[in-house]
Design an enzyme around this catalytic site. Structure first.
Site, PDB file in Angstrom:
ATOM      1  N   SER A   4      47.791  48.914  48.991  1.00  0.00           N
ATOM      2  CA  SER A   4      48.259  50.174  48.411  1.00  0.00           C
ATOM      3  C   SER A   4      47.269  50.688  47.376  1.00  0.00           C
ATOM      4  CB  SER A   4      49.640  49.974  47.795  1.00  0.00           C
ATOM      5  OG  SER A   4      50.505  49.455  48.783  1.00  0.00           O
ATOM      6  N   THR A   5      46.739  49.790  46.546  1.00  0.00           N
ATOM      7  CA  THR A   5      45.768  50.196  45.532  1.00  0.00           C
ATOM      8  C   THR A   5      44.478  50.695  46.175  1.00  0.00           C
ATOM      9  OG1 THR A   5      46.700  48.565  44.017  1.00  0.00           O
ATOM     10  CG2 THR A   5      44.487  49.361  43.505  1.00  0.00           C
ATOM     11  N   TYR A  43      53.887  41.422  52.980  1.00  0.00           N
ATOM     12  CA  TYR A  43      53.632  42.292  51.825  1.00  0.00           C
ATOM     13  C   TYR A  43      54.983  42.894  51.448  1.00  0.00           C
ATOM     14  CZ  TYR A  43      50.818  45.912  49.318  1.00  0.00           C
ATOM     15  OH  TYR A  43      50.222  46.732  48.396  1.00  0.00           O
ATOM     16  N   LYS A  99      52.595  38.428  49.548  1.00  0.00           N
ATOM     17  CA  LYS A  99      52.179  39.157  48.369  1.00  0.00           C
ATOM     18  C   LYS A  99      53.398  39.924  47.904  1.00  0.00           C
ATOM     19  CE  LYS A  99      49.987  42.863  46.245  1.00  0.00           C
ATOM     20  NZ  LYS A  99      49.620  44.281  46.290  1.00  0.00           N
ATOM     21  N   SER A 142      55.120  42.480  45.595  1.00  0.00           N
ATOM     22  CA  SER A 142      54.981  43.604  44.674  1.00  0.00           C
ATOM     23  C   SER A 142      56.333  44.230  44.394  1.00  0.00           C
ATOM     24  CB  SER A 142      54.030  44.651  45.266  1.00  0.00           C
ATOM     25  OG  SER A 142      52.734  44.130  45.410  1.00  0.00           O
ATOM     26  N   GLY A 197      52.037  40.461  43.027  1.00  0.00           N
ATOM     27  CA  GLY A 197      51.308  41.721  42.949  1.00  0.00           C
ATOM     28  C   GLY A 197      51.563  42.470  41.660  1.00  0.00           C
ATOM     29  N   VAL A 229      47.504  39.284  42.813  1.00  0.00           N
ATOM     30  CA  VAL A 229      46.808  40.378  43.491  1.00  0.00           C
ATOM     31  C   VAL A 229      46.966  41.623  42.620  1.00  0.00           C
ATOM     32  CG1 VAL A 229      46.561  41.587  45.704  1.00  0.00           C
ATOM     33  CG2 VAL A 229      47.507  39.291  45.671  1.00  0.00           C
TER      34      VAL A 229
END
Lengths: 308, 308, 308, 308
Positions: C49-50, C138, C166, C168, C193, C210
């Site tokens: 996403s980043t 994710y 990950k 987030s 994340g 991350v």
């Protein structure tokens, strides 16, 4: 004894035992209070979400505060929720619970009516202006569907409108912003309401915890708190993980048959009944009771944690 | 006069005028009731969301019902909201408002506490069992964060637990499912709470409407209702569109400064003040007042609609 | 070099520098990779996403992976997002990014279409069956509007469908359930994340982090990671708080003019430009660029953190 | 034939039949198109949500548009969705579907990445500037988690950025604001995507409807449209209610086993298979197939509606 600034330690949101007729079971409530005090807790939070405040009538709310305040006789701080939709209704509860002896009030953002950042600020200012005791913000988005913004909380801390916060948002990053920001306001109490990450919250600087599960195992949370304060983070992690496993009881209720509140509060009360603390595990209406088999599974979780 | 089965027509959720000190302004309230009755409305719904029930103390709620019931003297049906978080607290309100003379109670799903389909069913069953008057479900997800499922409503209609529904969900397709399903239950009242699609709701078979904006323009909504009943759909559409334009007033408040409730209820009360019906446009706390300029814009909307 | 089991350390989601024409700026991208490698990071996560994966065309996604894989030449593990709505579309991306050299793929729950627990399980099973490299889940509810349930993740870990996660979600309590449950599955990678609570995540047993902000300050996150691994929790807390202050840059954009993505990614890229790492701070469309004054404020945040 | 301004009538979002191997079943797709054209529909919308656009690979999307455009040969307008997360990715789809012959593109707000009112405006402006064909906004909050504000849509209509809107929000009051506002912009197409309130939408002035259920019963929706246009509102209501009962098939799938998309799209495809239109009822992955018993229940719903 003045109210602690900040309030520290383990401050359980005290369950409200009911009779089968769903009246407050005062003898059981006082036994529960003794159980908590014996466990070493540092304060008592009455009429919170775990206390089924949303389900208690005004009369019952009064009964709870009066009975507990008379019983503990100033041994440890007694906070009470003033849970209602908007400022005028909350003010009525503030009057009632402080008349009954509560030493601090715990207040959420407005709910039911749509709200706004500026209205939340005004809400707390009006309540603090009228309250004879400190006002602690209660951040519980799952109930009120609004998250208290960290900068709003810190602004109200700076203005001495709020004396503390109980954070039940589950958002540790936002909680951290309050913890670090509140260092500029000594005396402001930053308390986590998350049962499962008390060690994390204390590690980053929280003053204390308000864990519903501490009704069932106050000794465990007090041990956890002490290990954190002593810097024994590895011991704390192990104790916290034991409590996380114990917390597994909240999912005992069949989701096809009941909601999360029925299951979690039903499990806490079943556990208190099985541990011999309260007379009856019934929860308030319209919550659905656990089945006999579900109660048995609570017993197994207790046994696995060495509590039965 | 027995309560109508079904209840039909325009049943405004009556605003609660306040004094500058935020006490119920009974003379203004009664003038507002007269204004509505003169407008030809078919019933009155007290203590709904538009009435700021969420903001009124128990004492004020009682005042409102008593004053209005005494004033209308049975001329038209008076319903009252019993708005609170859970069954035991709602039951207290049911007792209070029926003691004060309400002829039906209007009750939402539980809120604040997490809920569940089975708990909603139990909630209504318990309340209906205890209520001396008919119980009408109030579907208002924006406030309670739960949508009443159509099959739950129809099941409770079939069992004569519920006498009707006020639907403020904005979901016309789900509303239609209730309207068509309720044909099997004559006497069950299906009312829309959406100001902007009353013509649509009546066209698909609704019994009536509970539009907040009818406080400002009861004559308009009564005309709209009559045209729909007469099958003049084109005339109804034009009248509804005029009322939609009038409804534009609800966005008058600056969203940087206040929430949607402050803006909408502030606009209704400003309009009632400008029209000479009530003494003062103040809303309950923590709502933010409209600015002078915002009130002027309400005036312009009124003027454009031929109401000033 | 086989893919690490588990993957540990700091694995930044690598920003994707763009030219003013919004093509991938490969030289800047490679300078950014060098900046990260010099900072001591333990792996690279491309197309997250980043990285603005949601904004990059398929052609650009391919360019990014090929350029970075060729550049790092196996020095450290390179993961790539395969971000798309559903299984067949994700499979196309898995094929593309692994052909381009990615050593693991990172895959969210389905989005856009309504989904379900059983469909999420099937989604990951199908992808893992077809992928030549490990699949990492994710969990990013803010983007996909579904939270991966801990028991689903652990079940897929037990079946060796998933090689890691990950997280987030910002929900540290749920993350903890995965961390503790994953101890039964050695080799499964549990990565947070969340930029702001890396110390907390590592303390409770996470394998790594991350953090998007590590683009700006890889050295800081690597120091933080090392202190945590060394058990220097007090030093870690101080370093984490410095990084939290640095993270304040993400709110630099005016919320009246842009969304959170424009502000946060704009700030990261502005910081990388100000630090001389990338040529141009532009973000992909339809994101709104920061103003000159907003970029200046990013510079002040950098300076306060000793990074300029 | 120029694209109609406005586009009126029934424009089904065409299902995408798949083979058991989950490739596009072109012969079935063309039989479905014939079935729709024979039913009297006024346009075809390919690659919408009902078409499983979110599940089709780019190759499959191209196949669908090419096959249908070649088959209908300009007999009626063919629209195609360009469904992806952000501007650059949508632009790639616009190029692809217009190269394949689509006469208008249908585009949602950005999703996955957090978005903002100003970014939505910029998104549509960029796409319209690059598109060789008219751009129709697709308001589908259940998928993209953003509601297109009525004033944004009307502003883009005024600037001739948008040529129309397909509203699948279910919010008829907001839809009405667009319908009435769009009278100032003749040629702008206002289409409802709600199967269950087409009569209501047309009564308040919509130009047409895009009902997924029209795959199953195009004749029904065309009859409904004609009755509405003829002002036979009572006949329309009866036809609409028949279609509402038919729509009941979407809940046939067991919610413990599958999500709403699997159930609804599975039911539409099962119905098309049972009616002999398509070869196979399979849906794309990761959707869960209906059981044999669930398919039987679809058959019963069809039979009850006189369609089998």
């Amino acid at each position: 004894m003045p109210f602690p600034t900040p309030l520290t330690g383990v401050v359980p949101p005290v369950c409200t035992p009911l009779t089968p007729e769903r009246e407050v079971d005062v003898p059981s409530l006082l036994r529960l209070v003794d159980h908590l005090v014996d466990g070493g807790v540092h304060g008592l939070f009455l009429l919170g979400s775990t206390s089924e405040a949303a389900f208690l009538t005004d009369r019952q709310r009064g009964q709870v505060v009066e009975a507990v305040v008379a019983h503990v006789g100033g041994q440890l701080p007694v906070l009470a929720g003033a849970i209602d939709m908007t400022t005028p209704r909350v003010l009525d509860h503030v009057r009632a619970v402080t008349a009954a002896g509560a030493e601090a009030v715990v207040v959420t953002a407005p709910f039911y009516a749509r709200t706004h950042r500026s209205e939340i600020v005004h809400h707390y200012r009006r309540i603090a202006a009228a309250s004879p005791v400190p006002v602690i913000a209660y951040d519980i988005p799952v109930a009120v569907h609004t998250k208290l913004p960290a900068d709003v909380v810190l602004g109200l801390a700076a203005d001495e409108v709020l004396a503390g916060i109980k954070d039940s948002s589950g958002d540790l990053a936002a909680f951290r912003e309050i913890v670090t920001g509140a260092r500029a306001h000594p005396g402001f109490s930053v308390l986590t309401g998350s049962e499962l990450i008390v060690d994390s919250a204390l590690a980053l600087g929280a003053d204390g915890a308000v864990p519903g599960l501490a009704n069932v195992d106050p000794h465990g949370y007090v041990r956890l708190y002490r290990m954190c304060r002593a810097g024994d983070w590895e011991g704390a992690r192990v104790e916290q993980e034991r409590l996380c496993a114990l917390f597994g009881m909240v999912t005992v209720g069949d989701p096809a048959r009941m909601g999360g509140s029925s299951s979690a509060l039903g499990a806490f009360k079943a556990a208190l009944h099985l541990r011999g603390v309260i007379e009856c595990g019934v929860t308030a209406e319209p919550q659905v009771p656990l089945s006999g088999e579900e109660v048995e599974r609570v017993g197994k979780v207790l046994a696995a944690a060495g509590l039965l």
